[in-house]
Design a protein around this motif. Structure first.
Motif, PDB file in Angstrom:
ATOM      1  N   LYS A   1       8.926   3.816  -3.081  1.00  0.00           N
ATOM      2  CA  LYS A   1       7.580   4.277  -2.742  1.00  0.00           C
ATOM      3  C   LYS A   1       6.754   4.395  -4.021  1.00  0.00           C
TER       4      LYS A   1
ATOM      5  N   LEU B   1      -4.840   5.658  -1.427  1.00  0.00           N
ATOM      6  CA  LEU B   1      -3.692   5.652  -2.334  1.00  0.00           C
ATOM      7  C   LEU B   1      -2.589   4.687  -1.883  1.00  0.00           C
ATOM      8  N   ASP B   2      -2.337   4.624  -0.580  1.00  0.00           N
ATOM      9  CA  ASP B   2      -1.257   3.748  -0.111  1.00  0.00           C
ATOM     10  C   ASP B   2      -1.492   2.295  -0.493  1.00  0.00           C
TER      11      ASP B   2
ATOM     12  N   LEU C   1      -0.128  14.258   4.666  1.00  0.00           N
ATOM     13  CA  LEU C   1      -1.172  13.233   4.583  1.00  0.00           C
ATOM     14  C   LEU C   1      -0.608  11.847   4.872  1.00  0.00           C
ATOM     15  N   ASP C   2       0.701  11.805   5.170  1.00  0.00           N
ATOM     16  CA  ASP C   2       1.384  10.564   5.558  1.00  0.00           C
ATOM     17  C   ASP C   2       1.207   9.476   4.504  1.00  0.00           C
ATOM     18  N   LEU C   3       1.501   9.842   3.261  1.00  0.00           N
ATOM     19  CA  LEU C   3       1.351   8.909   2.152  1.00  0.00           C
ATOM     20  C   LEU C   3       2.691   8.270   1.795  1.00  0.00           C
ATOM     21  N   ASP C   4       2.647   7.024   1.391  1.00  0.00           N
ATOM     22  CA  ASP C   4       3.844   6.267   1.025  1.00  0.00           C
ATOM     23  C   ASP C   4       4.205   6.543  -0.434  1.00  0.00           C
ATOM     24  N   PHE C   5       4.437   7.828  -0.733  1.00  0.00           N
ATOM     25  CA  PHE C   5       4.704   8.254  -2.100  1.00  0.00           C
ATOM     26  C   PHE C   5       5.899   9.185  -2.133  1.00  0.00           C
TER      27      PHE C   5
ATOM     28  N   ALA D   1       0.309   1.884  -3.683  1.00  0.00           N
ATOM     29  CA  ALA D   1       1.666   2.431  -3.787  1.00  0.00           C
ATOM     30  C   ALA D   1       2.607   1.462  -4.501  1.00  0.00           C
TER      31      ALA D   1
ATOM     32  N   VAL E   1       2.133  15.089   0.428  1.00  0.00           N
ATOM     33  CA  VAL E   1       2.564  13.709   0.670  1.00  0.00           C
ATOM     34  C   VAL E   1       3.011  13.534   2.116  1.00  0.00           C
TER      35      VAL E   1
ATOM     36  N   TRP F   1      -8.034   9.855  -1.801  1.00  0.00           N
ATOM     37  CA  TRP F   1      -6.642   9.889  -1.366  1.00  0.00           C
ATOM     38  C   TRP F   1      -6.360   8.925  -0.217  1.00  0.00           C
ATOM     39  N   ARG F   2      -7.374   8.642   0.589  1.00  0.00           N
ATOM     40  CA  ARG F   2      -7.169   7.752   1.743  1.00  0.00           C
ATOM     41  C   ARG F   2      -6.780   6.337   1.321  1.00  0.00           C
TER      42      ARG F   2
END
Length: 327
Positions: free
Chosen positions: A170, A155-156, A191-195, A159, A188, A152-153
């Motif tokens: 996103k 994933l950005d 975990l501060d994800l750009d999704f 994106a 999302v 997951w780390r």
């Protein structure tokens, strides 16, 4: 499939050409009712050989109900009614005796405490024999080309490739029905994800989108769950989320961990469990494997068999499996 714990879940409608309504109507000769609007006339009927089963929208749950209904009718001589109702309302219906049994529950601790522990209007019916797991998945062809996407780390980093017209600039995380158990919006955010979480609306719509992406060999990230027959048709690889620990999902808005592996369970109305005779005893004994459930689910979803016909085909081939359930 898909259940709703804090907000699936899954927790799981048929593929495009087979709507949930049509499938449910075919589950038994008695038809199906929508429990959001009415009660089954057969639930908790004293002195009659009738059973009312709750059926959820995902195809694995429909496979359970189809086989159980077929055996109740053809081996034990019961009249069976099936009713479609979302996961949390199904517990209310079960407590009130408007349905007699839920055959695939993915874990609803709040309802279990209220109805099993406090009100004692619902009792456990044993394990289904299937362990469920929700997670995030990418197509295996994308994971093989980009092995680090399975953490997951990273994933950005992808994106941009996973962006769609619906994801507001996103990356897209494709979910199914908002009624299913899902912590994805919180994940999302936390975990501060750009999704952006985009809901397809149903299991059927989500499967259609996954199949289209796969046909075009496009990358995608999707909420999905096991057991599910689609893994037999579309190779998917799980993205590792932060490890699940007991209680890490206790506060819905603060969830920052992955999903647990959940032994799926059955629950019965208390009076039905006590007075339901052979039917109650049979449902307590009903227990099968992921492979057996998927065999029926594939017939319904891919071969387009009505659930009752899929159940009949499976029952005729697997007497050694179900015979102990009705003994």
């Amino acid at each position: 499939m898909p259940i709703r714990h804090h907000a699936p879940g899954r927790g799981r409608r048929l593929v495009a050409a087979l709507t949930a309504t049509a499938a449910l109507a075919a589950l038994s000769g008695c038809g199906a009712a929508d429990m959001t609007r009415q009660s089954s006339p057969y639930a908790a009927a004293r002195g009659a050989k009738t059973v009312t089963l709750s059926v959820q929208s995902w195809v694995g749950a429909q496979a359970n109900t189809a086989v159980a209904a077929y055996l109740l009718e053809h081996e034990l001589g019961y009249r069976v009614d099936t009713v479609q109702v979302d996961e949390v309302p199904a517990w209310d219906a079960l407590s009130q005796g408007r349905v007699d049994a839920i055959l695939e529950d993915w874990g609803h601790p709040e309802q279990e405490k209220r109805y099993v522990e406090d009100k004692k209007t619902v009792v456990p019916g044993g394990e289904l024999g299937v362990t469920g797991h929700i997670g995030w998945f990418v197509p295996t062809y994308f994971a093989e080309a980009h092995p680090d996407v399975t953490d997951w780390r990273n994933l950005d980093k992808y994106a941009g490739e996973l962006r769609t017209a619906e994801s507001r600039g996103k990356g897209q995380l494709l979910d199914g029905s908002p009624s299913y158990v899902t912590n994805d919006k919180a994940l999302v955010k936390n975990l501060d994800l750009d999704f952006e979480v985009v809901f397809a609306g149903s299991e059927a719509a989500q499967i259609t989108q996954i199949k289209q992406f796969t046909k075009e060999r496009k990358p995608f990230l999707t909420y999905w769950y096991q057991p599910q027959w689609l893994f037999e048709r579309v190779p998917l690889t799980e993205v590792k989320l932060p490890a699940y620990e007991e209680g890490c999902d206790a506060e819905p808005s603060e969830v920052a961990c992955g999903y647990p592996h959940t032994p799926l369970r059955k629950f019965l109305n208390t009076r039905f469990a006590r007075e339901g005779g052979e039917a109650a005893a049979f449902l307590k004994e009903f227990r099968w494997t992921v492979e057996e459930q998927n065999e029926v689910a594939l017939m319904i979803a891919e071969e387009k068999l009505p659930p009752q016909e899929a159940a009949k085909a499976w029952v005729e081939r697997n007497e050694q499996v179900w015979k102990p359930w009705v003994a």
